[in-house]
Write a protein that holds these residues in place. Sequence first.
Motif, mmCIF file in Angstrom:
data_model
loop_
_atom_site.group_PDB
_atom_site.id
_atom_site.type_symbol
_atom_site.label_atom_id
_atom_site.label_comp_id
_atom_site.label_asym_id
_atom_site.label_seq_id
_atom_site.Cartn_x
_atom_site.Cartn_y
_atom_site.Cartn_z
ATOM 1 N N GLN A 35 43.559 -17.655 -28.778
ATOM 2 C CA GLN A 35 43.453 -16.198 -28.791
ATOM 3 C C GLN A 35 42.548 -15.709 -27.662
ATOM 4 O O GLN A 35 42.826 -14.687 -27.031
ATOM 5 N N SER A 36 41.480 -16.446 -27.401
ATOM 6 C CA SER A 36 40.568 -16.066 -26.319
ATOM 7 C C SER A 36 41.257 -16.168 -24.965
ATOM 8 O O SER A 36 41.108 -15.279 -24.117
ATOM 9 N N LYS A 37 42.008 -17.245 -24.766
ATOM 10 C CA LYS A 37 42.747 -17.397 -23.510
ATOM 11 C C LYS A 37 43.763 -16.283 -23.344
ATOM 12 O O LYS A 37 43.922 -15.718 -22.272
ATOM 13 N N ARG A 38 44.468 -15.971 -24.420
ATOM 14 C CA ARG A 38 45.473 -14.899 -24.358
ATOM 15 C C ARG A 38 44.827 -13.553 -24.053
ATOM 16 O O ARG A 38 45.342 -12.774 -23.249
ATOM 17 N N ALA A 39 43.678 -13.299 -24.677
ATOM 18 C CA ALA A 39 42.972 -12.045 -24.428
ATOM 19 C C ALA A 39 42.496 -11.972 -22.976
ATOM 20 O O ALA A 39 42.580 -10.917 -22.343
ATOM 21 N N ALA A 40 42.024 -13.084 -22.442
ATOM 22 C CA ALA A 40 41.579 -13.110 -21.053
ATOM 23 C C ALA A 40 42.745 -12.872 -20.103
ATOM 24 O O ALA A 40 42.619 -12.126 -19.122
ATOM 25 N N LEU A 41 43.890 -13.482 -20.384
ATOM 26 C CA LEU A 41 45.066 -13.273 -19.549
ATOM 27 C C LEU A 41 45.553 -11.822 -19.625
ATOM 28 O O LEU A 41 45.924 -11.230 -18.601
ATOM 29 N N ASP A 42 45.539 -11.249 -20.823
ATOM 30 C CA ASP A 42 45.943 -9.851 -20.977
ATOM 31 C C ASP A 42 44.988 -8.920 -20.235
ATOM 32 O O ASP A 42 45.419 -7.966 -19.580
ATOM 33 N N ALA A 43 43.698 -9.197 -20.320
ATOM 34 C CA ALA A 43 42.711 -8.370 -19.615
ATOM 35 C C ALA A 43 42.893 -8.476 -18.105
ATOM 36 O O ALA A 43 42.795 -7.474 -17.384
ATOM 37 N N ALA A 44 43.185 -9.658 -17.614
ATOM 38 C CA ALA A 44 43.415 -9.834 -16.181
ATOM 39 C C ALA A 44 44.666 -9.082 -15.750
ATOM 40 O O ALA A 44 44.680 -8.438 -14.695
ATOM 41 N N PHE A 45 45.713 -9.120 -16.546
ATOM 42 C CA PHE A 45 46.958 -8.409 -16.231
ATOM 43 C C PHE A 45 46.725 -6.907 -16.183
ATOM 44 O O PHE A 45 47.157 -6.224 -15.243
ATOM 45 N N VAL A 46 46.025 -6.392 -17.177
ATOM 46 C CA VAL A 46 45.746 -4.954 -17.228
ATOM 47 C C VAL A 46 44.861 -4.544 -16.055
ATOM 48 O O VAL A 46 45.078 -3.505 -15.427
ATOM 49 N N SER A 47 43.871 -5.358 -15.737
ATOM 50 C CA SER A 47 42.990 -5.054 -14.610
ATOM 51 C C SER A 47 43.760 -5.024 -13.301
ATOM 52 O O SER A 47 43.545 -4.138 -12.470
ATOM 53 N N LYS A 48 44.664 -5.962 -13.121
ATOM 54 C CA LYS A 48 45.469 -6.010 -11.896
ATOM 55 C C LYS A 48 46.335 -4.763 -11.787
ATOM 56 O O LYS A 48 46.425 -4.150 -10.718
ATOM 57 N N LYS A 49 46.975 -4.365 -12.891
ATOM 58 C CA LYS A 49 47.794 -3.160 -12.887
ATOM 59 C C LYS A 49 46.947 -1.920 -12.605
ATOM 60 O O LYS A 49 47.362 -1.035 -11.858
ATOM 61 N N LEU A 50 45.768 -1.859 -13.202
ATOM 62 C CA LEU A 50 44.880 -0.713 -13.009
ATOM 63 C C LEU A 50 44.423 -0.606 -11.560
ATOM 64 O O LEU A 50 44.421 0.479 -10.980
ATOM 65 N N ILE A 51 44.068 -1.723 -10.966
ATOM 66 C CA ILE A 51 43.633 -1.726 -9.571
ATOM 67 C C ILE A 51 44.788 -1.300 -8.664
ATOM 68 O O ILE A 51 44.607 -0.521 -7.731
ATOM 69 N N ARG A 52 45.974 -1.804 -8.938
ATOM 70 C CA ARG A 52 47.136 -1.453 -8.123
ATOM 71 C C ARG A 52 47.445 0.039 -8.233
ATOM 72 O O ARG A 52 47.674 0.721 -7.228
ATOM 73 N N SER A 53 47.439 0.587 -9.450
ATOM 74 C CA SER A 53 47.748 2.012 -9.615
ATOM 75 C C SER A 53 46.631 2.880 -9.047
ATOM 76 O O SER A 53 46.902 3.963 -8.515
ATOM 77 N N THR A 54 45.393 2.430 -9.132
ATOM 78 C CA THR A 54 44.281 3.170 -8.536
ATOM 79 C C THR A 54 44.419 3.201 -7.022
ATOM 80 O O THR A 54 44.170 4.231 -6.391
#
Length: 97
Positions: A35-54
């Motif tokens: 669950q921790s690994k999945r949460a870290a991967l999800d957070a990285a994905f969201v961060s990447k999308k946020l940086i790209r849209s910003t």
Amino acid sequence: MASSQGKKRISATSNEQSLITRVSRSVSQSPIVHQSKRAALDAAFVSKKLIRSTGKAAWIAGTTFLILVVPLIIEMDREQQLNDLELQQASLLGTPK
């Protein structure tokens, strides 16, 4: 006698390594780790999308500023210079009464 103590130390060390291996396997296979690994991967994905849209939003804002606002500022500066020049000429020539 010295050789039997050496064998005991070796077997104790291998037992400790075996215990460490078993513990690390059980920890790495636990649901919390997954669950921790999945949460870290999800957070990285969201961060990447946020940086790209910003970045896209910053590009749009920057180009809009250059196209619309900078010419307006230049025109306002020209108008101010023209007004200053007219005032200067009026003060030199005197205002008609």
